[in-house]
Design a protein around this motif. Structure first.
Motif, PDB file in Angstrom:
ATOM      1  N   PRO A  81       0.808  -1.225   0.000  1.00 59.64           N
ATOM      2  CA  PRO A  81       0.000   0.000   0.000  1.00 59.64           C
ATOM      3  C   PRO A  81       0.845   1.281   0.000  1.00 59.64           C
ATOM      4  O   PRO A  81       0.477   2.270  -0.640  1.00 59.64           O
ATOM      5  N   VAL A  82       1.981   1.245   0.680  1.00 52.90           N
ATOM      6  CA  VAL A  82       2.874   2.409   0.706  1.00 52.90           C
ATOM      7  C   VAL A  82       3.441   2.663  -0.689  1.00 52.90           C
ATOM      8  O   VAL A  82       3.457   3.800  -1.178  1.00 52.90           O
ATOM      9  N   LEU A  83       3.898   1.594  -1.357  1.00 54.77           N
ATOM     10  CA  LEU A  83       4.421   1.733  -2.716  1.00 54.77           C
ATOM     11  C   LEU A  83       3.355   2.245  -3.675  1.00 54.77           C
ATOM     12  O   LEU A  83       3.621   3.109  -4.516  1.00 54.77           O
ATOM     13  N   LEU A  84       2.147   1.717  -3.541  1.00 55.54           N
ATOM     14  CA  LEU A  84       1.049   2.130  -4.414  1.00 55.54           C
ATOM     15  C   LEU A  84       0.699   3.595  -4.177  1.00 55.54           C
ATOM     16  O   LEU A  84       0.524   4.362  -5.140  1.00 55.54           O
ATOM     17  N   ASP A  85       0.635   4.013  -2.921  1.00 57.91           N
ATOM     18  CA  ASP A  85       0.351   5.420  -2.613  1.00 57.91           C
ATOM     19  C   ASP A  85       1.456   6.339  -3.130  1.00 57.91           C
ATOM     20  O   ASP A  85       1.170   7.426  -3.644  1.00 57.91           O
ATOM     21  N   ASP A  86       2.716   5.909  -3.018  1.00 53.39           N
ATOM     22  CA  ASP A  86       3.823   6.701  -3.567  1.00 53.39           C
ATOM     23  C   ASP A  86       3.666   6.880  -5.074  1.00 53.39           C
ATOM     24  O   ASP A  86       3.881   7.978  -5.603  1.00 53.39           O
ATOM     25  N   CYS A  87       3.282   5.814  -5.745  1.00 49.60           N
ATOM     26  CA  CYS A  87       3.074   5.903  -7.199  1.00 49.60           C
ATOM     27  C   CYS A  87       1.892   6.812  -7.532  1.00 49.60           C
ATOM     28  O   CYS A  87       1.953   7.561  -8.513  1.00 49.60           O
ATOM     29  N   ARG A  88       0.859   6.754  -6.737  1.00 47.23           N
ATOM     30  CA  ARG A  88      -0.288   7.645  -6.968  1.00 47.23           C
ATOM     31  C   ARG A  88       0.125   9.107  -6.849  1.00 47.23           C
ATOM     32  O   ARG A  88      -0.353   9.948  -7.605  1.00 47.23           O
ATOM     33  N   GLU A  89       1.011   9.401  -5.899  1.00 47.09           N
ATOM     34  CA  GLU A  89       1.503  10.773  -5.731  1.00 47.09           C
ATOM     35  C   GLU A  89       2.387  11.196  -6.894  1.00 47.09           C
ATOM     36  O   GLU A  89       2.302  12.320  -7.378  1.00 47.09           O
ATOM     37  N   PRO A  92      -0.039  11.369 -10.760  1.00 50.55           N
ATOM     38  CA  PRO A  92      -1.449  11.714 -10.522  1.00 50.55           C
ATOM     39  C   PRO A  92      -2.328  11.579 -11.770  1.00 50.55           C
ATOM     40  O   PRO A  92      -3.549  11.476 -11.645  1.00 50.55           O
ATOM     41  N   GLN A  93      -1.709  11.554 -12.930  1.00 50.32           N
ATOM     42  CA  GLN A  93      -2.466  11.416 -14.173  1.00 50.32           C
ATOM     43  C   GLN A  93      -2.896   9.972 -14.441  1.00 50.32           C
ATOM     44  O   GLN A  93      -3.686   9.712 -15.330  1.00 50.32           O
ATOM     45  N   ILE A  94      -2.389   9.037 -13.625  1.00 52.08           N
ATOM     46  CA  ILE A  94      -2.706   7.612 -13.785  1.00 52.08           C
ATOM     47  C   ILE A  94      -3.686   7.186 -12.698  1.00 52.08           C
ATOM     48  O   ILE A  94      -3.446   7.415 -11.517  1.00 52.08           O
ATOM     49  N   ALA A  95      -4.772   6.559 -13.107  1.00 46.89           N
ATOM     50  CA  ALA A  95      -5.706   5.955 -12.146  1.00 46.89           C
ATOM     51  C   ALA A  95      -5.156   4.574 -11.796  1.00 46.89           C
ATOM     52  O   ALA A  95      -5.216   3.656 -12.609  1.00 46.89           O
ATOM     53  N   LEU A  96      -4.593   4.455 -10.593  1.00 47.17           N
ATOM     54  CA  LEU A  96      -3.981   3.204 -10.147  1.00 47.17           C
ATOM     55  C   LEU A  96      -4.934   2.439  -9.239  1.00 47.17           C
ATOM     56  O   LEU A  96      -5.474   2.998  -8.288  1.00 47.17           O
ATOM     57  N   SER A  97      -5.102   1.155  -9.531  1.00 48.70           N
ATOM     58  CA  SER A  97      -5.904   0.292  -8.663  1.00 48.70           C
ATOM     59  C   SER A  97      -5.156  -1.032  -8.508  1.00 48.70           C
ATOM     60  O   SER A  97      -4.186  -1.294  -9.212  1.00 48.70           O
ATOM     61  N   ALA A  98      -5.620  -1.848  -7.580  1.00 43.33           N
ATOM     62  CA  ALA A  98      -4.982  -3.140  -7.333  1.00 43.33           C
ATOM     63  C   ALA A  98      -6.043  -4.193  -7.038  1.00 43.33           C
ATOM     64  O   ALA A  98      -7.092  -3.894  -6.473  1.00 43.33           O
ATOM     65  N   THR A  99      -5.733  -5.408  -7.414  1.00 42.40           N
ATOM     66  CA  THR A  99      -6.586  -6.549  -7.105  1.00 42.40           C
ATOM     67  C   THR A  99      -6.083  -7.199  -5.816  1.00 42.40           C
ATOM     68  O   THR A  99      -4.972  -6.904  -5.374  1.00 42.40           O
TER      69      THR A  99
END
Length: 120
Positions: A81-89, A92-99
């Motif tokens: 979740p930390v890595l995913l949140d870092d990538c979201r920051e 920001p132009q990418i809608a990131l989701s995870a299964t």
């Protein structure tokens, strides 16, 4: 454009990534219009951030990360979740989701049972 990242743990032995590369090859053969990258939590490249950057550079606007883990252990509950949140920051132009982890899907578990039954 939608894209997918097959996300694994990583290992010191470079041969460990071979199944991930085969998964990506199979994906490309079956989903021609949807790019795929592999990424690793540690010990291997590319990292999640590098894979997202690559897909962003290719024009992806929606990226789904598929954790190719057997279950939701500490890495997926804490580190991912930390890595995913870092990538979201950073993207920001990418809608990131995870299964969820692939090992939690009944179809994946059934495939393992079927594989095991063939060994008898």
């Amino acid at each position: 454009m939608k894209a997918i990242i097959l996300f694994g743990h990583g290992a010191r032995d470079p041969r460990w990534r071979e199944p991930f590369d085969r998964l990506a090859t199979l994906w490309r053969a079956q989903h021609l219009g949807t790019p795929v990258e592999v990424a690793f939590l540690e010990m291997m490249q590319p990292s999640l951030e590098e894979a997202v950057a690559s897909l962003a550079g290719s024009g992806a606007t929606q990226v789904t990360v598929v954790p190719v883990f057997f279950g939701q252990g500490g890495h997926l509950r804490n580190d991912f979740p930390v890595l995913l949140d870092d990538c979201r920051e950073k993207f920001p132009q990418i809608a990131l989701s995870a299964t969820p982890a692939v090992g939690e899907d009944l179809a994946v578990l059934q495939a393992i049972i079927d594989f095991s039954a063939k060994a008898l």
